[in-house]
Each structure stands twice: as structure tokens, then as C-alpha cells.
Design an enzyme around this catalytic site. Structure first.
Site, short mmCIF file in Angstrom:
data_model
loop_
_atom_site.label_atom_id
_atom_site.label_comp_id
_atom_site.label_asym_id
_atom_site.label_seq_id
_atom_site.Cartn_x
_atom_site.Cartn_y
_atom_site.Cartn_z
N ASP A 167 14.73 16.98 23.65
CA ASP A 167 16.24 16.34 24.09
C ASP A 167 16.83 17.63 23.02
O ASP A 167 17.34 17.12 22.35
CB ASP A 167 17.00 15.34 24.34
CG ASP A 167 18.49 15.32 24.87
OD1 ASP A 167 18.71 16.32 24.85
OD2 ASP A 167 18.57 14.18 24.60
N HIS A 175 -2.29 27.73 17.03
CA HIS A 175 -2.61 26.86 16.97
C HIS A 175 -3.07 26.40 15.75
O HIS A 175 -3.53 24.62 15.30
CB HIS A 175 -3.60 26.11 17.71
CG HIS A 175 -4.42 25.35 18.53
ND1 HIS A 175 -4.55 24.11 17.85
CD2 HIS A 175 -4.69 25.05 19.55
CE1 HIS A 175 -4.64 22.79 18.42
NE2 HIS A 175 -5.41 23.86 19.56
#
Length: 440
Positions: A388, A171
């Protein structure tokens, strides 16, 4: 020798994940301007030394064979690392005692794996269950954060032909928005496209001022442990995790419940949900009335800074808004009271307060204490599932585990649903009472 991991199971699933040995990937080309020997991390990055573990599921379809999915993801990752080269390094410490990234070529471990089950047997991956989903994430053993990779990738193929992308990312390198932008960039290269949004990597724009100037109190860093009437046993009690779905009708009812008499307009879904969770969790944990309870929630500071952070800023642009309230006041007053506290804290996140927080850390090296605290963050609008790589958007995404015990997470509903899913962990006795409070 392939590594076999057994026993990632819940009541409906018991399967094996067979991993091939990890391959260490590096940028496939020269990084811009040769790249620095040390990559600067801002003070906003210093507070988030946790690993985010996420899963993205891509079912088999007639659109394109998944046979070469791992190869496509591996070669395109090497290419995108040219732009996101800090992932090639490892944590170090500068002369001032702050974390930096040493560009030492440690690389990104990439693992291919096979699961002995159909993908649909995974069930809902929005529920963070390490025992069930941990086999889809690769986390090599490390003795310290200085040996831990900043990014690891595992591609797991299922018997049905579908595959899951499992990612473990520090993070400190990226918040939710930066993570999504990294994934979208990677996916563009996988589809043979140029980057539509190259990353802005210079985090020095978030350096502290000279001299540092703390203009506001910063209760987000305060430690409540000394103010609690009993020891904070939450850190040691075993937790169970559950998810709760709020569809459009339930969100409308919640916002009505969270609206004070005569108040207009109603609160946002985020404010209403956050108030509901904070209040119900405090009550379920039977927090003594006189004890303070703290709520931290992530606010994107990109457009609150003046000037705003550049488009494509890669790093942590979030800050934590903070609310502190006596437990008795929180649970005895109506939900609208909690919502007003949350709305007020959100409004207080401004350019000056963010700069003040950056300077506060510069002077104190303080990190937020989580005693008596709920940390809530929302991924509902980030678009993780839209990634995608050539096989369409992910059918479902979710966290393999929550980064700390105190975190509750808001997610978009998987499988095309329009609702919001809230996940959190509580002791079994508290979870039963919490569930009752989610019925309205």
C-alpha cells in the site's frame, strides 16, 4: 522525445504505452557507514541470474487522487534506496570468478508512462504474456548483464486515473520474500512512515565453509541432457501460456486424489499441486518412459538454517529441492507416488544440506541444468498484493513474463479470490492435453 511502444495486444486489447525518458535515481542520502565499494553476493545468489518482471495495479478511487502517484513513488524510492543501496550498483566479477555488485552509482532507471486505455481493459495480469504486458515494464537495452540495471521501475497511468507499477528486479539481489519486504519498506516511506523492518544486508553469513565440505549428493545441479533419449527440443518450441485456478473445493478434491489409501493426514496444497503439475506436464510432453524427469522447487531455507537467517535478511534465502524420477514411473503410478517423492525432497532440506549446497557451488561453480526439468515456485503466501503506497492494496498483481521456459508459478487469486492460480507455458499440442488433465 517520448518513446512509443505499439502492439502489446491479445485478442481483447490493443493499446499504446507512451514513455517519458528514464530518470536515473540514486539513494537520497548517505548510505550506512559509507557503503562498500563491492557488495558480496552469496553462492545462493549466484544461481539466479534472471530478471523478475512483476506488475501491481492500483485503480483510481475516491480515497486519494492518483495525480501525483509517479512523483510520490519516485521521491520515496530515492529515500528507500538509502537502506537498499545495492540496487544502485551493477554486476561485476570478483577475483574468484563470482558475481558481486560493483557500487558504481549506475542507479535505478525510473520511467513515467501513459497508456491509451482504461485499466480494466488489461484483464487478468496473473497470466504472463510479454506481448500484452511488456509495455508496462521498462528494460533498457544492454549488451551484457554487467550493463543491466539491477532494478527498474515504470509507473504507467491509465485513462481512468488508475496506475500500474511495473518492476524489473534481478533475482540475484532478492528472492520473493526479500522482494516483498523491499516493496513494503518502499510503501511505508511513501506513506510517511518509518521502516518497520530495516533490511539485514550482510550476506557474508552465507559464505562457504573453510574448507568447503560437500556432505550430500546434489542432483539439483545434474545435467539430464545426456540421459534423454531424444534431444531436449522444449528449449526451442514456441510456447503458449495459460492459467488454471484451483478454488477451495477443487484443492480439496485434489488433496483427496493425492492421498494414498489409508494415508493420513492428506498432503499440503503445495505438495498436491506440485505433484499434479509435474506428472501432467511430463505426460503432456510425451516424455519417453525411460527418460528421467527432474523437478526443482523452491524451499525457503531461512528457518531451516542453524542459526536461522536474521529477520529482514535481504537476499536469496531459498534453495531448490530436487526430485528425479523416470517419466514412465511418474505418470503410470498414482499421484500419491509423486507427492511422496516431493515430500521426501522437502524434508531433506536442512541446515547441513543447505551448507553442503553452498560449498558444492564454491568447489564446482555449477549451476542447475534445466534439461528435462520443471521448475516450480510459489508466491501464494508472499503478500505481493498487500503493498500500500497510499492508494490501498494492489487490486491485482502478476508476472509480466516467466523468467525461463521451464518455470511454473503458483499465485494467489486476484480480485479477492481465495484460490490458487497456476501458470505455465507449453507447446500448443501439449497444452491441449494438459488442460484435459486439469479437469477433475
Amino acid at each position: 522525445m517520448a518513446e512509443v511502444q505499439n502492439g502489446y495486444a491479445n485478442h481483447k486489447l490493443n493499446f499504446e504505452v507512451i514513455r517519458s525518458p528514464a530518470v536515473i535515481l540514486h539513494p537520497a542520502g548517505e548510505i550506512p557507514a559509507g557503503g562498500p565499494a563491492t557488495y558480496f553476493l552469496s553462492n545462493l545468489d549466484q544461481n539466479l541470474v534472471v530478471t523478475m518482471k512483476t506488475i501491481y495495479c492500483y485503480p483510481a478511487s475516491g480515497r486519494r487522487s492518483t495525480e501525483r502517484a509517479a512523483e510520490v513513488l519516485r521521491t520515496s524510492l530515492e529515500k528507500v534506496l538509502v537502506y537498499f543501496y545495492p540496487f544502485d550498483g551493477r554486476f561485476g566479477v570478483d577475483e574468484g570468478g563470482k558475481l558481486v555488485v560493483r557500487m558504481n552509482g549506475g542507479g535505478v532507471p525510473f520511467v513515467e508512462a501513459a497508456a491509451e486505455c482504461e485499466m480494466e481493459e488489461l484483464g487478468d495480469v496473473s497470466l504472463p504474456e510479454p506481448a500484452r504486458l511488456g509495455g508496462l515494464i521498462y528494460c533498457p537495452p544492454a549488451e551484457s548483464i554487467f550493463e543491466t540495471p539491477l532494478l527498474t521501475i515504470q509507473v504507467t497511468r491509465f485513462k481512468c486515473g488508475g496506475f500500474a507499477l511495473g518492476m524489473a528486479m534481478s533475482h540475484s539481489l532478492a528472492d520473493g520474500l526479500s522482494t516483498v519486504e523491499f516493496l513494503h519498506s518502499w510503501a511505508e516511506i511513501a506513506r510517511g512512515l518509518p521502516l518497520s523492518l530495516p533490511p539485514f544486508l550482510d550476506r557474508s553469513i552465507l559464505k562457504s565453509r573453510r574448507p568447503p565440505a560437500v556432505e550430500f549428493p546434489h542432483p539439483e545441479f545434474s545435467d539430464l541432457a545426456g540421459s534423454l533419449s531424444t534431444s531436449d527440443s522444449f528449449s526451442s518450441i514456441p510456447l503458449i501460456h495459460k492459467s488454471f485456478t484451483f478454488d477451495a473445493d477443487k484443492l480439496s478434491r485434489l488433496k483427496l486424489l493425492a492421498t494414498a489409501n489409508g494415508e493420513s493426514p492428506p498432503p499440503t496444497s503445495f505438495a498436491a499441486l506440485t505433484g499434479l503439475v509435474w506428472r501432467a506436464r511430463t505426460k503432456a510432453l510425451k516424455t519417453p518412459s525411460s527418460d528421467p524427469t527432474k523437478l526443482l522447487f523452491a524451499v525457503d531455507g531461512r528457518n531451516r538454517l542453524n542459526p536461522p537467517l536474521p529477520t529482514g535478511f535481504f537476499g536469496n534465502g531459498i534453495v531448490f529441492a530436487c526430485c528425479i524420477c523416470p517419466a514412465g514411473e511418474l505418470v503410470e503410478k498414482p499421484l500419491s507416488h509423486a507427492v511422496r517423492i516431493i515430500q521426501s525432497a522437502a524434508r531433506e532440506v536442512t541446515d547441513r544440506s543447505i551448507r553442503s549446497a553452498v560449498d558444492y557451488f564454491e568447489l564446482t561453480r555449477a549451476r542447475p541444468s534445466l534439461a528435462g526439468t520443471l521448475v516450480l515456485t510459489a508466491w501464494t503466501r508472499l503478500g505481493f498484493g498487500a503493498t500500500d503506497f497510499g492508494w490501498g492494496s494492489a487490486a491485482q498483481t502478476g508476472p509480466a513474463e516467466l523468467p525461463t521456459r521451464e518455470v511454473a508459478l503458483l499465485l494467489p487469486e486476484n480480485n479477492g479470490g481465495k484460490g490458487t492460480v497456476m501458470v505455465l507455458g507449453l507447446p500448443a499440442s501439449a497444452m491441449k492435453e494438459f488442460e484435459e488433465m486439469m479437469k477433475f
